[in-house]
Design a protein around this motif. Structure first.
Motif, PDB file in Angstrom:
ATOM      1  N   LEU A   1       4.170   3.345  -1.040  1.00 60.41           N
ATOM      2  CA  LEU A   1       3.229   4.325  -1.574  1.00 60.41           C
ATOM      3  C   LEU A   1       3.904   5.687  -1.759  1.00 60.41           C
TER       4      LEU A   1
ATOM      5  N   THR B   1      -0.957  -2.405  -0.979  1.00 59.67           N
ATOM      6  CA  THR B   1      -0.625  -0.977  -0.938  1.00 59.67           C
ATOM      7  C   THR B   1      -1.873  -0.143  -1.188  1.00 59.67           C
TER       8      THR B   1
ATOM      9  N   PHE C   1      -3.647   2.499   1.391  1.00 56.02           N
ATOM     10  CA  PHE C   1      -3.971   3.868   0.980  1.00 56.02           C
ATOM     11  C   PHE C   1      -5.445   4.176   1.256  1.00 56.02           C
TER      12      PHE C   1
ATOM     13  N   CYS D   1      -5.538   9.165  -8.266  1.00 56.19           N
ATOM     14  CA  CYS D   1      -5.452   7.778  -7.793  1.00 56.19           C
ATOM     15  C   CYS D   1      -5.241   6.819  -8.966  1.00 56.19           C
TER      16      CYS D   1
END
Length: 270
Positions: A17, A56, A60, A37
């Protein structure tokens, strides 16, 4: 409460990330927007596999959930990122004849070939995960009851935190009887049944030599399940042997087509 490997994997996703989102680590969490995002996910999704992408994104979201719980922001903009569809892997497993040829080929590869072949057989006859098989000791094999106790890691147990028992099918009993006879009962009972923990190189070499589609340690778990179902064992039972906790839902999704084909074949005998 996560297992160590799960923690390591989440840490790997955080590294991915941060690597794919420049300056994210220095950004005020309250300033991350839904647009940010989407920009990141669109870019990251082009370069990563569906499973890596989904995990991922999931990691997050968890990070931002912590920010919401701490009062650092009021919402989680990552919840708007859609997951990618993960296509189910098409199983290409060796036939029984190919499997026996493979075992012979592995034994002939090099000095470690015998131990590699033993591990391949053990995985194919038990449905154990590689890490679980490595920790099965001779004392865990109950020849009277015809079952093997799979305990997994001493601290955390198996992947699902439980100890389970796997039936000792005839081929497994033959394998264990031979290993026990070769080592002697005392050595067999006090040590791991398998002398090695991995043999992918030997599998690759043998598959290439025989012209068989390459498969992995984990595919041998699928081979065990496939063989059981094609032999008439019901899916919930196979699922329990594999250590699934969903009552057979995953096994039905993965092996359901085998049951349908088996049903068709049985109908021809009516």
């Amino acid at each position: 409460s996560l297992k160590e490997r799960s923690k390591v994997y989440r840490a790997e996703r955080i590294v991915a990330l941060l690597k794919s989102w420049p300056n994210l680590e220095q950004t005020d969490v309250a300033q991350i927007s839904k647009a940010d995002c989407f920009t990141w996910s669109g870019r990251f999704g082009q370069k990563s596999s569906p499973s890596a992408y989904n995990n991922t994104v999931g990691t997050f979201r968890m990070v931002l959930d912590i920010a919401v719980e701490a009062g650092a922001r009021y919402d989680n903009p990552a919840v708007h990122i859609k997951r990618k569809r993960v296509l189910q892997k098409r199983l290409q497993l060796p036939s029984q004849e190919e499997f026996l040829m493979l075992i012979t080929a592995i034994r002939e590869i090099h000095a470690m070939g015998k131990r590699c072949a033993d591990l391949v057989e053990f995985l194919a006859y038990s449905g154990c995960r590689k890490g679980e098989a490595a920790r099965v000791q001779g004392r865990n094999c109950d020849f009277e009851k015809g079952e093997i106790m799979v305990a997994g890691d001493p601290a955390t147990g198996t992947k699902n935190w439980e100890i389970r028992r796997v039936p000792m099918i005839p081929d497994m009993r033959r394998l264990l009887d031979r290993i026990k006879a070769e080592r002697g009962e005392k050595d067999f009972l006090s040590n791991p049944v398998m002398r090695i923990t991995a043999c992918q190189g030997a599998i690759n070499t043998a598959c290439k030599k025989l012209g068989i589609t390459r498969f992995t340690h984990h595919d041998l778990r699928h081979l065990f399940a496939t063989r059981c179902i094609e032999s008439g064992v019901d899916i919930p039972t196979v699922s329990r042997w594999l250590g699934h906790k969903d009552g057979g839902a995953l096994a039905m999704k993965t092996y359901g087509h085998l049951r349908n084909q088996h049903s068709t074949n049985m109908a021809q005998k009516v």
